[in-house]
Design a protein around this motif. Structure first.
Motif, PDB file in Angstrom:
ATOM      1  N   VAL A 181      10.873   3.189 -12.627  1.00 17.62           N
ATOM      2  CA  VAL A 181      11.005   4.620 -12.918  1.00 17.62           C
ATOM      3  C   VAL A 181      10.715   5.414 -11.646  1.00 17.62           C
ATOM      4  N   ARG A 182       9.735   4.972 -10.880  1.00 14.51           N
ATOM      5  CA  ARG A 182       9.393   5.662  -9.630  1.00 14.51           C
ATOM      6  C   ARG A 182      10.546   5.603  -8.631  1.00 14.51           C
ATOM      7  N   SER A 183      11.184   4.441  -8.485  1.00 21.22           N
ATOM      8  CA  SER A 183      12.280   4.334  -7.512  1.00 21.22           C
ATOM      9  C   SER A 183      13.482   5.166  -7.955  1.00 21.22           C
ATOM     10  N   ILE A 184      13.710   5.231  -9.247  1.00 23.42           N
ATOM     11  CA  ILE A 184      14.800   6.065  -9.774  1.00 23.42           C
ATOM     12  C   ILE A 184      14.489   7.536  -9.513  1.00 23.42           C
ATOM     13  N   ALA A 185      13.254   7.936  -9.796  1.00 26.88           N
ATOM     14  CA  ALA A 185      12.840   9.327  -9.574  1.00 26.88           C
ATOM     15  C   ALA A 185      12.932   9.681  -8.089  1.00 26.88           C
ATOM     16  N   ARG A 186      12.497   8.765  -7.231  1.00 28.55           N
ATOM     17  CA  ARG A 186      12.547   9.008  -5.787  1.00 28.55           C
ATOM     18  C   ARG A 186      13.991   9.236  -5.349  1.00 28.55           C
ATOM     19  N   ARG A 187      14.894   8.377  -5.814  1.00 26.89           N
ATOM     20  CA  ARG A 187      16.307   8.506  -5.441  1.00 26.89           C
ATOM     21  C   ARG A 187      16.889   9.814  -5.969  1.00 26.89           C
ATOM     22  N   ALA A 188      16.469  10.227  -7.155  1.00 29.72           N
ATOM     23  CA  ALA A 188      16.975  11.466  -7.762  1.00 29.72           C
ATOM     24  C   ALA A 188      16.300  12.709  -7.192  1.00 29.72           C
ATOM     25  N   GLY A 189      15.175  12.519  -6.499  1.00 33.32           N
ATOM     26  CA  GLY A 189      14.447  13.658  -5.947  1.00 33.32           C
ATOM     27  C   GLY A 189      13.703  14.447  -7.010  1.00 33.32           C
ATOM     28  N   VAL A 190      13.182  13.720  -8.025  1.00 37.83           N
ATOM     29  CA  VAL A 190      12.446  14.378  -9.108  1.00 37.83           C
ATOM     30  C   VAL A 190      11.126  13.649  -9.334  1.00 37.83           C
ATOM     31  N   ASP A 191      10.255  14.267 -10.091  1.00 40.10           N
ATOM     32  CA  ASP A 191       8.998  13.648 -10.472  1.00 40.10           C
ATOM     33  C   ASP A 191       9.282  12.537 -11.497  1.00 40.10           C
ATOM     34  N   PRO A 192       8.580  11.400 -11.415  1.00 38.84           N
ATOM     35  CA  PRO A 192       8.812  10.311 -12.375  1.00 38.84           C
ATOM     36  C   PRO A 192       8.670  10.733 -13.842  1.00 38.84           C
ATOM     37  N   SER A 193       7.815  11.703 -14.114  1.00 34.57           N
ATOM     38  CA  SER A 193       7.657  12.146 -15.503  1.00 34.57           C
ATOM     39  C   SER A 193       8.955  12.730 -16.058  1.00 34.57           C
ATOM     40  N   LEU A 194       9.790  13.310 -15.190  1.00 32.62           N
ATOM     41  CA  LEU A 194      11.067  13.863 -15.654  1.00 32.62           C
ATOM     42  C   LEU A 194      12.031  12.772 -16.107  1.00 32.62           C
ATOM     43  N   VAL A 195      11.959  11.600 -15.481  1.00 33.64           N
ATOM     44  CA  VAL A 195      12.806  10.480 -15.891  1.00 33.64           C
ATOM     45  C   VAL A 195      12.507  10.139 -17.346  1.00 33.64           C
ATOM     46  N   LEU A 196      11.214  10.013 -17.645  1.00 30.17           N
ATOM     47  CA  LEU A 196      10.813   9.669 -19.009  1.00 30.17           C
ATOM     48  C   LEU A 196      11.047  10.822 -19.978  1.00 30.17           C
ATOM     49  N   GLN A 197      10.869  12.026 -19.503  1.00 32.49           N
ATOM     50  CA  GLN A 197      11.105  13.198 -20.360  1.00 32.49           C
ATOM     51  C   GLN A 197      12.570  13.260 -20.791  1.00 32.49           C
ATOM     52  N   HIS A 198      13.469  12.970 -19.882  1.00 37.49           N
ATOM     53  CA  HIS A 198      14.898  13.053 -20.189  1.00 37.49           C
ATOM     54  C   HIS A 198      15.418  11.838 -20.955  1.00 37.49           C
ATOM     55  N   TYR A 199      14.882  10.649 -20.668  1.00 37.25           N
ATOM     56  CA  TYR A 199      15.482   9.433 -21.217  1.00 37.25           C
ATOM     57  C   TYR A 199      14.542   8.603 -22.084  1.00 37.25           C
ATOM     58  N   GLY A 200      13.263   8.971 -22.149  1.00 41.42           N
ATOM     59  CA  GLY A 200      12.346   8.299 -23.059  1.00 41.42           C
ATOM     60  C   GLY A 200      11.706   7.048 -22.504  1.00 41.42           C
ATOM     61  N   SER A 201      12.494   6.155 -21.939  1.00 43.48           N
ATOM     62  CA  SER A 201      11.959   4.915 -21.384  1.00 43.48           C
ATOM     63  C   SER A 201      12.926   4.366 -20.347  1.00 43.48           C
ATOM     64  N   LYS A 202      12.421   3.468 -19.541  1.00 42.16           N
ATOM     65  CA  LYS A 202      13.282   2.828 -18.540  1.00 42.16           C
ATOM     66  C   LYS A 202      14.380   2.036 -19.245  1.00 42.16           C
ATOM     67  N   GLN A 203      14.042   1.355 -20.352  1.00 44.23           N
ATOM     68  CA  GLN A 203      15.025   0.548 -21.068  1.00 44.23           C
ATOM     69  C   GLN A 203      16.139   1.421 -21.650  1.00 44.23           C
ATOM     70  N   ALA A 204      15.791   2.576 -22.196  1.00 48.72           N
ATOM     71  CA  ALA A 204      16.816   3.482 -22.735  1.00 48.72           C
ATOM     72  C   ALA A 204      17.728   3.986 -21.620  1.00 48.72           C
ATOM     73  N   LEU A 205      17.135   4.281 -20.472  1.00 47.39           N
ATOM     74  CA  LEU A 205      17.923   4.730 -19.321  1.00 47.39           C
ATOM     75  C   LEU A 205      18.817   3.598 -18.821  1.00 47.39           C
ATOM     76  N   PHE A 206      18.289   2.385 -18.765  1.00 46.05           N
ATOM     77  CA  PHE A 206      19.078   1.220 -18.350  1.00 46.05           C
ATOM     78  C   PHE A 206      20.296   1.055 -19.251  1.00 46.05           C
ATOM     79  N   THR A 207      20.073   1.089 -20.557  1.00 44.72           N
ATOM     80  CA  THR A 207      21.163   0.919 -21.516  1.00 44.72           C
ATOM     81  C   THR A 207      22.258   1.951 -21.300  1.00 44.72           C
ATOM     82  N   LEU A 208      21.884   3.181 -21.093  1.00 42.38           N
ATOM     83  CA  LEU A 208      22.859   4.245 -20.866  1.00 42.38           C
ATOM     84  C   LEU A 208      23.537   4.097 -19.501  1.00 42.38           C
ATOM     85  N   ALA A 209      22.767   3.752 -18.490  1.00 41.34           N
ATOM     86  CA  ALA A 209      23.293   3.676 -17.119  1.00 41.34           C
ATOM     87  C   ALA A 209      24.310   2.562 -16.939  1.00 41.34           C
TER      88      ALA A 209
END
Length: 188
Positions: free
Chosen positions: A35-63
């Motif tokens: 989640v941290r590496s994704i947030a870093r690449r996106a230029g956002v705080d890691p909490s926003l990754v989870l706020q938008h997608y709920g979990s790394k697994q949910a984001l993986f499935t969508l991505a």
């Protein structure tokens, strides 16, 4: 701060930026992306990754969810286009899915569903009684070719021009064409 965008538009843009970063990270690292590496690449705080997608697994499935397409009833032409695309650089989502499909139950399920759907669509467009079996064999062969070229770096596939590989495969695909259609020339 006058960006001229509403809060909803900014939220949507952030979510899209996170999804794009996730595709790139999962494409490069598979499920070991964080989640941290994704947030870093996106230029956002890691909490926003989870706020938008709920979990790394949910984001993986969508991505990694592939987009299915069959552009015409020209089976050989369509397969030549697919093959040509698979011989070129893989999109990050495709790379991530393929990298993870043997180690993640979720990725396995996504890939299996996608390939079964692709084989079913292809079988409906193919002549002959054993079209489902032939369609599954073709879809599996293209998957194998993609793995051999992009992950195993099997020579001469890594060195071959995509149009040349498509031309070689065309002779193999010729029996799939309706009897009156003939074989279409390889696309570059």
């Amino acid at each position: 701060m006058g960006t001229g965008r509403t809060r909803a538009e900014r939220r949507e843009a952030t979510a899209a930026k996170i999804l794009e970063a996730a595709r790139a990270e999962f494409g490069a690292r598979g499920e070991s992306a964080t989640v941290r590496s994704i947030a870093r690449r996106a230029g956002v705080d890691p909490s926003l990754v989870l706020q938008h997608y709920g979990s790394k697994q949910a984001l993986f499935t969508l991505a990694v969810r592939p987009v299915a397409e069959l552009r015409s009833d020209d089976v050989v032409g369509h397969l030549t286009e697919v093959l040509d695309a698979r011989m070129r650089e893989l999109p990050p989502a495709t790379r991530a899915l393929m990298r993870s499909m043997l180690t993640s139950e979720e990725a396995t399920s996504v890939m299996r569903d996608y390939l079964q759907e692709r084989a079913a669509v292809l079988a409906r467009a193919m002549p002959g009684a054993d079209s489902e079996l032939r369609a599954a064999a073709v879809v599996s062969s293209i998957l194998g070719l993609t793995i051999a070229r992009h992950f195993l770096e099997l020579a001469p596939l890594t060195d071959a021009d995509p149009a040349r590989v498509a031309a070689v495969f065309e002779t193999w695909l010729a029996p799939l064409a309706p009897p009156t259609a003939g074989v279409r020339g390889a696309s570059a």
